[in-house]
Design a protein around this motif. Structure first.
Motif, mmCIF file in Angstrom:
data_model
loop_
_atom_site.group_PDB
_atom_site.id
_atom_site.type_symbol
_atom_site.label_atom_id
_atom_site.label_comp_id
_atom_site.label_asym_id
_atom_site.label_seq_id
_atom_site.Cartn_x
_atom_site.Cartn_y
_atom_site.Cartn_z
ATOM 1 N N GLN A 96 34.597 24.186 49.328
ATOM 2 C CA GLN A 96 34.993 25.587 49.134
ATOM 3 C C GLN A 96 34.113 26.502 49.976
ATOM 4 N N ASP A 139 45.673 21.533 49.614
ATOM 5 C CA ASP A 139 45.465 21.624 48.165
ATOM 6 C C ASP A 139 44.306 22.568 47.843
ATOM 7 N N ALA A 141 45.312 26.192 48.368
ATOM 8 C CA ALA A 141 46.213 26.618 47.287
ATOM 9 C C ALA A 141 45.418 26.939 46.020
ATOM 10 N N ARG A 142 44.459 26.084 45.663
ATOM 11 C CA ARG A 142 43.645 26.322 44.465
ATOM 12 C C ARG A 142 42.745 27.550 44.638
ATOM 13 N N THR A 198 43.361 30.098 46.537
ATOM 14 C CA THR A 198 44.232 31.273 46.504
ATOM 15 C C THR A 198 44.559 31.623 45.047
ATOM 16 N N ALA A 199 44.851 30.591 44.246
ATOM 17 C CA ALA A 199 45.149 30.809 42.825
ATOM 18 C C ALA A 199 43.947 31.411 42.094
ATOM 19 N N LYS A 200 42.728 31.036 42.503
ATOM 20 C CA LYS A 200 41.504 31.581 41.886
ATOM 21 C C LYS A 200 41.187 32.985 42.394
ATOM 22 N N GLY A 201 41.912 33.420 43.433
ATOM 23 C CA GLY A 201 41.675 34.755 43.974
ATOM 24 C C GLY A 201 40.576 34.824 45.029
ATOM 25 N N GLU A 246 43.349 34.937 50.337
ATOM 26 C CA GLU A 246 44.681 35.538 50.361
ATOM 27 C C GLU A 246 45.425 34.936 51.540
ATOM 28 N N ARG A 247 46.708 34.664 51.321
ATOM 29 C CA ARG A 247 47.529 34.095 52.396
ATOM 30 C C ARG A 247 48.655 35.060 52.730
ATOM 31 N N SER A 266 39.433 37.238 50.213
ATOM 32 C CA SER A 266 39.693 38.333 49.288
ATOM 33 C C SER A 266 38.332 38.956 48.969
#
Length: 197
Positions: free
Chosen positions: A45, A76, A79-80, A82-85, A88-89, A104
């Motif tokens: 990350q 993957d 995507a994770r 992005t979901a956690k904020g 940004e895509r 972000s």
């Protein structure tokens, strides 16, 4: 483990660069995890956020090149994140089929919080080596990483060269067959002599 320069014979796993690098990676990741803490960024990350912080709008293909993380794992991971904020895509302005990634505000905050922890982990890892060997160790790691980065391009170039060589060999074979055919004496019709009566 046998120390470098030791006169003891190296054999088995102690002589395997891939095994030794794996063990060193395990140690480095353990130290990183301790410094990052249970709620900190993972090493991957951090690598993604760090790469994006240097150039906003990277596609996932760009991130694969920048981080060395394989394509499926990276997809993957993004995507994770992005979901956690953290990321940004949006549709890429260069390639409408691709998604561009940017930090972000939460991703920037997480990256800022992670920098001192990552630096502490790096200091701990290097402290395991004698001071006189640290720069050389980093240079060797950079050389290996450079080879890893260059490997896909080298593989493509080798495939291209092999295809070209195969085409040229096929062409040369056709020319050789054509030349051999031209060199063969042509069959002439046998004339039957008829004796006058």
């Amino acid at each position: 483990m046998v120390k470098s320069g030791s006169k003891a014979k190296r054999g088995g796993l102690a002589a395997s660069p891939s095994h030794l690098m794996h063990r060193a990676l395990q140690l480095a990741l353990d130290i990183y995890t301790e410094e990052a803490g249970p709620d900190g960024l993972t090493q991957r990350q951090f690598a993604v956020l760090e790469a994006v912080s240097h150039k906003s709008g990277l596609t996932q293909t760009d991130l694969v090149r920048a981080t060395g993380i394989d394509r499926s794992t990276l997809a993957d991971l993004v995507a994770r994140m992005t979901a956690k904020g953290l990321l940004e895509r949006e549709r890429s302005t260069i390639d409408a089929r691709a998604k561009a990634v940017r930090l972000s505000p939460a991703g920037q905050a997480a990256l800022d919080a992670a920098h001192p922890r990552v630096e502490a982990a790096d200091r701990r890892i290097l402290a395991l080596l004698p001071k006189g060997k640290r720069d050389g160790f980093l240079a060797l790691l950079a050389d290996l990483a450079g080879e890893a980065d260059a490997a896909p391009d080298k593989a493509k170039a080798e495939i291209k060269a092999a295809k070209k060589a195969a085409r040229e060999a096929k062409k040369a074979d056709k020319l050789a067959k054509k030349a051999a055919k031209a060199d063969k004496p042509k069959k002439t019709a046998k004339l039957k002599l008829v004796e006058p009566a």
